[in-house]
Write an enzyme that holds these catalytic residues in place. Structure first.
Site, mmCIF file in Angstrom:
data_model
loop_
_atom_site.group_PDB
_atom_site.id
_atom_site.type_symbol
_atom_site.label_atom_id
_atom_site.label_comp_id
_atom_site.label_asym_id
_atom_site.label_seq_id
_atom_site.Cartn_x
_atom_site.Cartn_y
_atom_site.Cartn_z
ATOM 1 C CB CYS A 2 151.086 19.868 59.346
ATOM 2 S SG CYS A 2 149.367 20.319 59.394
ATOM 3 N NE ARG A 27 156.360 21.167 56.344
ATOM 4 C CZ ARG A 27 156.355 20.244 55.393
ATOM 5 N NH1 ARG A 27 157.428 20.087 54.654
ATOM 6 N NH2 ARG A 27 155.320 19.472 55.194
ATOM 7 C CD1 TRP A 74 149.238 26.710 56.637
ATOM 8 C CD2 TRP A 74 147.929 25.177 55.657
ATOM 9 N NE1 TRP A 74 148.663 27.286 55.536
ATOM 10 C CE2 TRP A 74 147.853 26.371 54.908
ATOM 11 C CE3 TRP A 74 147.188 24.083 55.231
ATOM 12 C CZ2 TRP A 74 147.077 26.499 53.768
ATOM 13 C CZ3 TRP A 74 146.400 24.202 54.087
ATOM 14 C CH2 TRP A 74 146.367 25.406 53.366
ATOM 15 C CG ASN A 99 151.842 17.087 57.005
ATOM 16 O OD1 ASN A 99 150.893 17.672 56.515
ATOM 17 N ND2 ASN A 99 153.055 17.101 56.482
ATOM 18 N N GLY A 100 148.437 16.177 56.988
ATOM 19 C CA GLY A 100 147.661 15.630 55.876
ATOM 20 C C GLY A 100 146.171 15.755 56.134
ATOM 21 C CD GLU A 480 155.559 34.957 40.557
ATOM 22 O OE1 GLU A 480 154.598 34.182 40.498
ATOM 23 O OE2 GLU A 480 156.313 35.017 41.549
ATOM 24 C CE LYS A 484 156.120 35.807 44.813
ATOM 25 N NZ LYS A 484 155.376 34.853 44.175
ATOM 26 C CD GLU A 487 152.096 34.073 46.681
ATOM 27 O OE1 GLU A 487 152.078 32.848 46.732
ATOM 28 O OE2 GLU A 487 153.084 34.712 46.257
ATOM 29 C CG HIS A 503 137.945 40.626 24.488
ATOM 30 N ND1 HIS A 503 137.036 40.746 23.471
ATOM 31 C CD2 HIS A 503 139.174 40.713 23.919
ATOM 32 C CE1 HIS A 503 137.685 40.882 22.319
ATOM 33 N NE2 HIS A 503 138.988 40.863 22.569
ATOM 34 C CE LYS A 604 159.631 28.775 49.953
ATOM 35 N NZ LYS A 604 159.168 29.718 48.943
HETATM 36 C C1 G6P Z 1 152.826 27.332 47.425
HETATM 37 C C2 G6P Z 1 153.958 28.315 47.596
HETATM 38 C C3 G6P Z 1 154.254 28.989 46.280
HETATM 39 C C4 G6P Z 1 154.547 27.941 45.215
HETATM 40 C C5 G6P Z 1 153.452 26.892 45.122
HETATM 41 C C6 G6P Z 1 153.915 25.697 44.335
HETATM 42 O O1 G6P Z 1 151.643 27.982 47.122
HETATM 43 O O2 G6P Z 1 153.620 29.283 48.563
HETATM 44 O O3 G6P Z 1 155.366 29.836 46.429
HETATM 45 O O4 G6P Z 1 154.671 28.567 43.992
HETATM 46 O O5 G6P Z 1 153.120 26.394 46.413
HETATM 47 O O6 G6P Z 1 154.889 25.057 45.089
HETATM 48 P P1 G6P Z 1 156.094 24.237 44.523
HETATM 49 O O7 G6P Z 1 156.914 23.887 45.722
HETATM 50 O O8 G6P Z 1 155.513 23.024 43.884
HETATM 51 O O9 G6P Z 1 156.824 25.097 43.571
#
Ligand code: G6P
Length: 609
Positions: A2, A27, A74, A99-100, A480, A484, A487, A503, A604
């Site tokens: 949010c 965000r 959100w 927000n929260g 990673e 990606k 996501e 395994h 984000k």
């Molecule tokens: C969210 C974002 C990711 C990020 C993660 C950790 O999930 O979408 O891209 O890696 O948070 O966030 P930070 O801001 O702590 O790196």
């Protein structure tokens, strides 16, 4: 997560609030709304979907007034819908954005239902506005009512509220999620970050946890968590007010992938000399801080934790016992804190709630101090750190992190090089310095693999699952790569250290399971290649990122796709191998038509637990 924007001014605030919401879009959110006091009453506009939808609604029916609150939501409690979008209203005269998460919302809701309040949404937030109405009906004092309500809330919150009986003030509070006050001339604003308010001011006060403020056009009265009046320093933001634009790229993510050579250069600027990491790069206290480090705990979430996993291997090479910890787990564990443990907190946003809480816990638990690796100046995590190393990747808008990740790795490599210097490990320091210098050019070469990646993407596009394999420094890169892909393309993807294949995951391998393998020219190469033969023998389709001198002899050439990678340094090879994996996920997502920059359900800046 949010986002909040609020303002009290002589002029009409709606355009400022909309621009603020647009700047908070990065965000992640699912609905948006605004409430403005329009002269005699509070009026509201809300939409499911994007801020642009809200703008269209406001064009049809403008909300004109000098007092307003706005929000991007959100969903946490209650599905994404217009009904659940903020602001929430009680009666017709109090509006609130939140927000929260209000953890005691169920008990409060039960109490308010008994008192006859009707709920129009499924959110936890709505209890706050009704509680405010209830307490106001008793106190007849909005400031007092707001303060009493905040004292009854459990959980994490940033709040902004307005009352129709006072068109020249608003109440705000912070307990967890970020909230800043922006000061103009005869007007004041509040928002979840400074960037949202940069078009109207560069003067800010950052609220601390427990702070409550009564904000009028010309004044701010601030109470701290003990309820004492308090003055907080104003800061001048140094952030650029450039409105992020895609500069001809179809998506921010693609633009940010291509910005990586420059992001790395920015992170290195003024910190890397000809033959060493420059003393002074980490501030005056760095030598004594780093000098006594005997252990390292790296704390992060998501992509940032994978940056930590790569760097762990560098720090271990220096002989420093290092663990990488997922913040949401660490904060609730009984962590045995060895003597002289440096905590490295990694966060692109600098606001991740779990990371913040885990760092605070580590400090209370006797850590030597926090080194923050962060892409957001002035963020919460930088404020609790002993030393902050800003990654300077520039603003990252795409929810899926790319350039912030490579910049984090660059910063972590600088730290490793510097600690090596302090410990007299000249060989490592020299190797790291040379590797860092060569890195931007190697990333440029990796970006040029674009067309070959297109072909891979066409093969993977219709798959439901994918496996990523890597070893050593490249295992975190395979994690990673898988992250990606899931996501932004919503394909289920998992990563394994290649040696773990037998395994379990080998059971999944058939012609429908693409396997993306990282096979650089390093000491584990022969082992990786033999793992890949095991996959091929089971009919799996292989996509191999192969080091320049690597030869994989396929048994069935139609099942094996190889991209030759540019020459890389031993230490920083993971930063280069991550580039084609970013491009792969981007291209697959593009072909599948998903929302690349704002993938469903993700945010984000994750400011709640
Ligand atoms: C969210 C974002 C990711 C990020 C993660 C950790 O999930 O979408 O891209 O890696 O948070 O966030 P930070 O801001 O702590 O790196």
């Amino acid at each position: 997560m949010c986002g909040i924007v609020a303002g009290v001014a002589e002029r009409s605030v709606a355009p400022i609030l909309v621009e603020g919401l647009r700047r908070l879009e990065y965000r992640g959110y699912d609905s948006a709304g605004m409430a403005v006091f329009t002269g005699t009453e509070i009026e509201r506009a809300r939409v499911l979907g994007k801020v642009v939808g809200l703008t269209e609604q406001l064009e049809q029916k403008p909300l004109v007034g000098g007092l307003g609150i706005a929000h991007t939501r959100w969903a946490t409690h209650g599905r994404p819908s217009e009904m659940n979008a903020h602001p929430h209203i009680s009666g017709s005269d109090i509006a609130l954005v939140h927000n929260g998460i209000i953890e005691n919302h169920e008990a409060l809701r039960a109490e308010l239902l008994t008192d006859g309040y009707n709920f129009a949404s499924e959110t936890d937030s709505e209890v706050v506005v009704h509680l405010l109405a209830k307490v106001y009906s008793e106190t007849k004092d909005f400031v007092e009512a707001f303060r009493q309500v905040v004292s009854r809330l459990e959980g994490a919150f940033a709040l902004a509220a307005i009352h129709a009986e006072d068109s020249t003030s608003m109440m705000i509070a912070r307990n967890g999620p970020p909230l800043v006050l922006g000061h103009g001339l005869g007007e004041n604003f509040a928002a979840s970050d400074m960037y949202a308010l940069l078009p109207v001011t560069n003067q800010f006060t950052v609220l601390e946890d427990g702070d409550i403020a009564h904000v009028t056009r010309a004044s701010v009265t601030l109470w701290d968590k003990a309820g004492e009046l308090v003055e907080r320093a104003q800061v001048t933001s140094t952030q650029s007010n450039d409105v992020a634009d895609k500069q001809g790229y179809k998506h921010y993510m693609l633009k940010e992938i291509h910005e990586q050579p420059n992001a790395v250069l920015q992170t290195l600027e003024g910190r890397l000399g000809q033959v060493q990491v420059l003393p002074g790069s980490f501030g005056p206290d760095a030598d004594s801080f780093f000098g006594g480090v005997e252990n390292i705990h790296i704390i992060a979430c998501g992509t940032s934790s994978y940056a930590g996993m790569v760097s762990r291997l560098w720090y271990e090479t220096l002989g420093i016992p290092t663990t990488v910890e997922i913040a949401s787990e660490y904060r609730y564990r009984q962590v045995a804190m060895p003597k002289n443990t440096m905590i490295i907190g990694i966060s692109q946003s600098g606001e991740t709630a779990d990371t913040m809480a885990a760092l605070e816990y580590a400090i209370e638990n006797g850590a030597r101090g926090v080194l923050a690796i962060c892409n957001a100046p002035e963020s919460s995590i930088t404020r609790l750190a002993k030393i902050t190393l800003l990654t300077r990747a520039g603003r990252e808008i795409g929810v899926a992190s790319t350039k912030a990740f490579t910049a984090q790795l660059t910063a972590l490599a600088l730290v490793a090089g510097y600690i090596a210097q302090l410990r007299g490990d000249d060989e490592f320091a020299a190797e790291m310095t040379a590797a860092l210098k060569a890195l931007p050019e190697q990333i440029v070469e990796a970006l040029a693999l674009d067309k070959q990646i297109d072909q891979w993407a066409e093969h993977i596009l219709h798959k439901d699952n994918a496996l990523f394999l890597g070893r050593g420094l490249h295992f975190p890169i395979s994690l990673e790569g898988a992250l990606k892909l899931k996501e932004i393309s919503y394909i289920h993807a998992e990563a394994y250290p290649a040696g773990e294949l037998k395994h379990g995951p080998l059971a999944l391998v058939d012609e429908n399971m693409p396997i993306v393998a990282i096979a650089p020219q390093d000491e584990l190469l022969e082992k990786v290649l033999s793992n890949l033969h095991e996959v091929e023998a089971r009919g799996g389709e292989l996509f191999i990122l192969a080091g320049e001198g690597v030869n994989y002899e396929p048994e069935q050439s139609n099942l094996v796709h190889i991209i030759k990678m540019p020459a890389v340094s031993r230490l920083l090879s993971p930063l280069v191998y991550t580039i084609p994996l970013q491009l792969l996920s981007y291209k697959v997502a593009l072909m599948r038509g998903t929302d690349v920059d704002q993938p469903r359900n993700l945010a984000k800046s994750v400011t709640v637990e």
